[in-house]
Design a protein around this motif. Structure first.
Motif, PDB file in Angstrom:
ATOM      1  N   SER A 231      19.824 -39.991 -23.443  1.00  0.00           N
ATOM      2  CA  SER A 231      18.904 -40.423 -24.488  1.00  0.00           C
ATOM      3  C   SER A 231      17.939 -39.308 -24.865  1.00  0.00           C
ATOM      4  CB  SER A 231      18.111 -41.657 -24.027  1.00  0.00           C
ATOM      5  OG  SER A 231      17.189 -41.314 -23.013  1.00  0.00           O
ATOM      6  N   GLU A 232      17.548 -39.290 -26.117  1.00  0.00           N
ATOM      7  CA  GLU A 232      16.613 -38.292 -26.612  1.00  0.00           C
ATOM      8  C   GLU A 232      15.244 -38.453 -25.950  1.00  0.00           C
ATOM      9  OE1 GLU A 232      15.782 -34.906 -28.765  1.00  0.00           O
ATOM     10  OE2 GLU A 232      17.698 -35.958 -28.504  1.00  0.00           O
ATOM     11  N   GLU A 233      14.827 -39.696 -25.715  1.00  0.00           N
ATOM     12  CA  GLU A 233      13.518 -39.961 -25.115  1.00  0.00           C
ATOM     13  C   GLU A 233      13.418 -39.360 -23.721  1.00  0.00           C
ATOM     14  OE1 GLU A 233      10.610 -43.789 -24.048  1.00  0.00           O
ATOM     15  OE2 GLU A 233      12.713 -44.107 -24.627  1.00  0.00           O
ATOM     16  N   PHE A 234      14.448 -39.565 -22.887  1.00  0.00           N
ATOM     17  CA  PHE A 234      14.447 -39.037 -21.523  1.00  0.00           C
ATOM     18  C   PHE A 234      14.456 -37.510 -21.540  1.00  0.00           C
ATOM     19  CE2 PHE A 234      16.919 -37.646 -17.758  1.00  0.00           C
ATOM     20  CZ  PHE A 234      16.039 -38.041 -16.775  1.00  0.00           C
ATOM     21  N   ARG A 235      15.300 -36.927 -22.361  1.00  0.00           N
ATOM     22  CA  ARG A 235      15.397 -35.472 -22.419  1.00  0.00           C
ATOM     23  C   ARG A 235      14.082 -34.842 -22.894  1.00  0.00           C
ATOM     24  NH1 ARG A 235      20.687 -33.312 -22.636  1.00  0.00           N
ATOM     25  NH2 ARG A 235      19.959 -31.683 -24.044  1.00  0.00           N
ATOM     26  N   LYS A 236      13.438 -35.482 -23.859  1.00  0.00           N
ATOM     27  CA  LYS A 236      12.161 -34.955 -24.352  1.00  0.00           C
ATOM     28  C   LYS A 236      11.120 -34.923 -23.243  1.00  0.00           C
ATOM     29  CE  LYS A 236      12.240 -35.806 -29.347  1.00  0.00           C
ATOM     30  NZ  LYS A 236      11.662 -36.594 -30.463  1.00  0.00           N
ATOM     31  N   GLU A 237      11.112 -35.962 -22.403  1.00  0.00           N
ATOM     32  CA  GLU A 237      10.128 -35.984 -21.318  1.00  0.00           C
ATOM     33  C   GLU A 237      10.410 -34.885 -20.298  1.00  0.00           C
ATOM     34  OE1 GLU A 237       7.753 -39.089 -18.415  1.00  0.00           O
ATOM     35  OE2 GLU A 237       9.033 -39.829 -20.041  1.00  0.00           O
ATOM     36  N   LEU A 238      11.684 -34.655 -19.980  1.00  0.00           N
ATOM     37  CA  LEU A 238      12.023 -33.584 -19.035  1.00  0.00           C
ATOM     38  C   LEU A 238      11.713 -32.209 -19.629  1.00  0.00           C
ATOM     39  CD1 LEU A 238      15.351 -34.485 -17.192  1.00  0.00           C
ATOM     40  CD2 LEU A 238      13.000 -34.871 -16.481  1.00  0.00           C
ATOM     41  N   GLN A 239      11.834 -32.074 -20.941  1.00  0.00           N
ATOM     42  CA  GLN A 239      11.581 -30.787 -21.585  1.00  0.00           C
ATOM     43  C   GLN A 239      10.130 -30.345 -21.473  1.00  0.00           C
ATOM     44  OE1 GLN A 239      13.080 -31.521 -25.520  1.00  0.00           O
ATOM     45  NE2 GLN A 239      15.168 -30.893 -25.017  1.00  0.00           N
ATOM     46  N   THR A 240       9.238 -31.272 -21.158  1.00  0.00           N
ATOM     47  CA  THR A 240       7.827 -30.912 -20.991  1.00  0.00           C
ATOM     48  C   THR A 240       7.578 -30.195 -19.666  1.00  0.00           C
ATOM     49  OG1 THR A 240       7.239 -33.044 -19.973  1.00  0.00           O
ATOM     50  CG2 THR A 240       7.138 -32.906 -22.380  1.00  0.00           C
ATOM     51  N   ILE A 241       8.575 -30.213 -18.777  1.00  0.00           N
ATOM     52  CA  ILE A 241       8.435 -29.578 -17.462  1.00  0.00           C
ATOM     53  C   ILE A 241       9.112 -28.215 -17.511  1.00  0.00           C
ATOM     54  CG2 ILE A 241       8.929 -29.776 -14.999  1.00  0.00           C
ATOM     55  CD1 ILE A 241       9.048 -32.817 -15.418  1.00  0.00           C
ATOM     56  N   ALA A 242       8.358 -27.172 -17.230  1.00  0.00           N
ATOM     57  CA  ALA A 242       8.885 -25.808 -17.306  1.00  0.00           C
ATOM     58  C   ALA A 242       9.971 -25.583 -16.256  1.00  0.00           C
ATOM     59  CB  ALA A 242       7.749 -24.807 -17.114  1.00  0.00           C
ATOM     60  N   GLY A 243      10.972 -24.792 -16.620  1.00  0.00           N
ATOM     61  CA  GLY A 243      11.979 -24.372 -15.649  1.00  0.00           C
ATOM     62  C   GLY A 243      13.249 -25.195 -15.619  1.00  0.00           C
ATOM     63  N   TYR A 244      13.340 -26.219 -16.454  1.00  0.00           N
ATOM     64  CA  TYR A 244      14.545 -27.047 -16.480  1.00  0.00           C
ATOM     65  C   TYR A 244      15.479 -26.614 -17.607  1.00  0.00           C
ATOM     66  CZ  TYR A 244      12.413 -30.562 -13.355  1.00  0.00           C
ATOM     67  OH  TYR A 244      11.848 -31.220 -12.298  1.00  0.00           O
ATOM     68  N   ASP A 245      16.770 -26.510 -17.297  1.00  0.00           N
ATOM     69  CA  ASP A 245      17.814 -26.309 -18.296  1.00  0.00           C
ATOM     70  C   ASP A 245      18.544 -27.641 -18.449  1.00  0.00           C
ATOM     71  OD1 ASP A 245      20.090 -25.766 -19.755  1.00  0.00           O
ATOM     72  OD2 ASP A 245      20.695 -24.026 -18.579  1.00  0.00           O
ATOM     73  N   LEU A 246      18.448 -28.236 -19.627  1.00  0.00           N
ATOM     74  CA  LEU A 246      19.007 -29.569 -19.869  1.00  0.00           C
ATOM     75  C   LEU A 246      20.272 -29.521 -20.720  1.00  0.00           C
ATOM     76  CD1 LEU A 246      15.640 -31.393 -20.699  1.00  0.00           C
ATOM     77  CD2 LEU A 246      16.702 -31.038 -18.460  1.00  0.00           C
ATOM     78  N   SER A 247      20.901 -28.360 -20.805  1.00  0.00           N
ATOM     79  CA  SER A 247      22.054 -28.206 -21.695  1.00  0.00           C
ATOM     80  C   SER A 247      23.247 -29.057 -21.276  1.00  0.00           C
ATOM     81  CB  SER A 247      22.465 -26.726 -21.772  1.00  0.00           C
ATOM     82  OG  SER A 247      22.785 -26.216 -20.494  1.00  0.00           O
ATOM     83  N   ARG A 248      23.325 -29.469 -20.009  1.00  0.00           N
ATOM     84  CA  ARG A 248      24.460 -30.286 -19.545  1.00  0.00           C
ATOM     85  C   ARG A 248      24.009 -31.653 -19.023  1.00  0.00           C
ATOM     86  NH1 ARG A 248      28.612 -26.755 -16.042  1.00  0.00           N
ATOM     87  NH2 ARG A 248      30.019 -28.366 -16.830  1.00  0.00           N
ATOM     88  N   THR A 249      22.759 -32.000 -19.239  1.00  0.00           N
ATOM     89  CA  THR A 249      22.237 -33.277 -18.748  1.00  0.00           C
ATOM     90  C   THR A 249      23.072 -34.445 -19.265  1.00  0.00           C
ATOM     91  OG1 THR A 249      19.988 -32.404 -18.642  1.00  0.00           O
ATOM     92  CG2 THR A 249      20.220 -34.791 -18.708  1.00  0.00           C
ATOM     93  N   GLY A 250      23.510 -35.311 -18.349  1.00  0.00           N
ATOM     94  CA  GLY A 250      24.309 -36.467 -18.721  1.00  0.00           C
ATOM     95  C   GLY A 250      25.798 -36.202 -18.785  1.00  0.00           C
ATOM     96  N   GLU A 251      26.224 -34.946 -18.565  1.00  0.00           N
ATOM     97  CA  GLU A 251      27.647 -34.611 -18.622  1.00  0.00           C
ATOM     98  C   GLU A 251      28.331 -35.006 -17.302  1.00  0.00           C
ATOM     99  OE1 GLU A 251      30.462 -30.602 -18.774  1.00  0.00           O
ATOM    100  OE2 GLU A 251      28.440 -30.526 -19.642  1.00  0.00           O
ATOM    101  N   VAL A 252      29.452 -35.711 -17.400  1.00  0.00           N
ATOM    102  CA  VAL A 252      30.242 -36.062 -16.219  1.00  0.00           C
ATOM    103  C   VAL A 252      31.030 -34.820 -15.807  1.00  0.00           C
ATOM    104  CG1 VAL A 252      32.038 -37.531 -15.259  1.00  0.00           C
ATOM    105  CG2 VAL A 252      30.378 -38.500 -16.877  1.00  0.00           C
ATOM    106  N   LEU A 253      30.753 -34.293 -14.627  1.00  0.00           N
ATOM    107  CA  LEU A 253      31.343 -33.041 -14.167  1.00  0.00           C
ATOM    108  C   LEU A 253      32.565 -33.243 -13.293  1.00  0.00           C
ATOM    109  CD1 LEU A 253      27.988 -31.312 -13.170  1.00  0.00           C
ATOM    110  CD2 LEU A 253      29.256 -30.974 -15.298  1.00  0.00           C
ATOM    111  N   PHE A 254      32.646 -34.403 -12.660  1.00  0.00           N
ATOM    112  CA  PHE A 254      33.727 -34.639 -11.678  1.00  0.00           C
ATOM    113  C   PHE A 254      33.865 -36.131 -11.458  1.00  0.00           C
ATOM    114  CE2 PHE A 254      34.950 -35.088  -7.119  1.00  0.00           C
ATOM    115  CZ  PHE A 254      36.178 -34.457  -7.163  1.00  0.00           C
ATOM    116  N   GLU A 255      35.112 -36.583 -11.380  1.00  0.00           N
ATOM    117  CA  GLU A 255      35.380 -37.989 -11.091  1.00  0.00           C
ATOM    118  C   GLU A 255      36.586 -38.106 -10.181  1.00  0.00           C
ATOM    119  OE1 GLU A 255      34.877 -41.445 -13.960  1.00  0.00           O
ATOM    120  OE2 GLU A 255      35.112 -39.772 -15.361  1.00  0.00           O
ATOM    121  N   THR A 256      36.538 -39.054  -9.272  1.00  0.00           N
ATOM    122  CA  THR A 256      37.723 -39.371  -8.470  1.00  0.00           C
ATOM    123  C   THR A 256      38.052 -40.823  -8.658  1.00  0.00           C
ATOM    124  OG1 THR A 256      36.359 -39.896  -6.536  1.00  0.00           O
ATOM    125  CG2 THR A 256      37.155 -37.641  -6.734  1.00  0.00           C
TER     126      THR A 256
END
Length: 314
Positions: free
Chosen positions: A289-314
């Motif tokens: 969600s845009e709302e969640f990402r915007k709140e995290l963006q206020t914290i320095a040092g975070y890279d959110l380019s892959r936030t929410g991406e499913v990286l692995f599944e079994t």
């Protein structure tokens, strides 16, 4: 009166001589009724005593069942499932806030446990959402090699929460001129270290192994701090020359410099059980969600380019 007394999960863990994760597991299973006061979970003395009597095989006197929790948005306790969320980053506190508002039928419980211990707790059935940042030095990959080994036979999903810089804390001005992992081989270097099972400790140990440095060469290697801020503070105070951690803690502590050496991936792990799929779907919606990402963006040092991406599944 005992009816007026309540305990935190930490106090119960000390009284029963068990881990805090085991306390959360008892809460999850409904064996230990709890309620929330602000961000803190509490258990009434009468409920704790009733649990102890049951554990001894003594039939407890039935108590009236409370059907609503007035301190938790009026949610009904019956049918509300506790979910244990492990990890120490502030992003998890923000995520839990969104889950409390946007995911029906669950009650998140925060457990401040390191990455490796969190995965072990998931294997034991004591945690539901695990955050992890564990480097496999041989492949250079984060998290998934450990998940493959520890959660054998468990259908799971790994989703990125964020990425962040990790590296070395050094004293202000870097008087020793430290610049990389190989510098940890210098004689007489004083280390501020993290506890076993934490992602920072795994990162350090993997780098020591890859660079052929023996842990015993580092003065203070066996002395453990329980969070990044504790390590950074040791260096800032002059009690240590170097420590391993994340960039954000250096900014919080101040009077310490940070040397970025690696970007670590901070992922969430969840088990793909039938009873979990509804809240997993809702959690993915929050992460994307845009709302969640915007709140995290206020914290320095975070890279959110892959936030929410499913990286692995079994």
């Amino acid at each position: 009166m005992s009816s007026d007394i309540s305990y935190t999960t930490e106090e119960i863990a000390k009284m029963l001589k068990i881990s805090k994760l085991t306390v959360y597991d008892l809460i999850k299973k409904g064996e230990l009724p709890s309620y929330r006061v602000g961000k803190q979970m509490r258990v009434d003395a009468a409920d704790l005593e009733a649990y102890k009597q049951r554990a001894k095989g003594i039939k407890a006197v039935p108590q009236p069942v409370q059907t609503a929790d007035p301190l938790h948005h009026g949610a009904a306790l019956s049918g509300v499932r506790p979910l244990v969320v492990t990890g120490q980053d502030i992003s998890l506190d923000i995520l839990v806030k969104y889950m409390e508002k946007g995911v029906a039928g669950i009650r998140p419980l925060r457990a401040y446990v390191g990455s490796l211990d969190s995965l072990i707790a998931m294997y034991r059935g004591e945690s539901d959402i695990v955050s992890t940042h564990l480097l496999d030095g041989d492949t250079g990959e984060y998290n998934i090699p450990y998940i493959r080994k520890l959660l054998v036979g468990f259908p799971c999903m790994v989703v990125n929460l964020l990425s962040r810089n990790a590296g070395l804390y050094v004293q202000k001005g870097n008087p020793l001129g430290l610049s990389g992992w190989s510098d940890l081989a210098r004689p007489g270097l004083r280390m501020a270290n993290r506890e076993k099972g934490s992602g920072a400790r795994v990162l350090l140990d993997e780098q020591l192994r890859l660079h052929g440095i023996r842990p015993e060469q580092l003065d203070g290697y066996e002395e453990e701090q329980t969070n990044h801020i504790g390590v950074a503070a040791k260096v800032a105070s002059g009690d240590a020359d170097v420590g391993v951690g994340i960039e954000k803690a250096a900014a919080i502590v101040g009077q310490v410099d940070f040397i970025p050496l690696i970007q670590e991936r901070y992922d969430l792990v969840m088990l793909k059980k039938a009873e979990n799929m509804a809240w997993i779907g809702a959690l993915l919606d929050i992460l994307r969600s845009e709302e969640f990402r915007k709140e995290l963006q206020t914290i320095a040092g975070y890279d959110l380019s892959r936030t929410g991406e499913v990286l692995f599944e079994t």
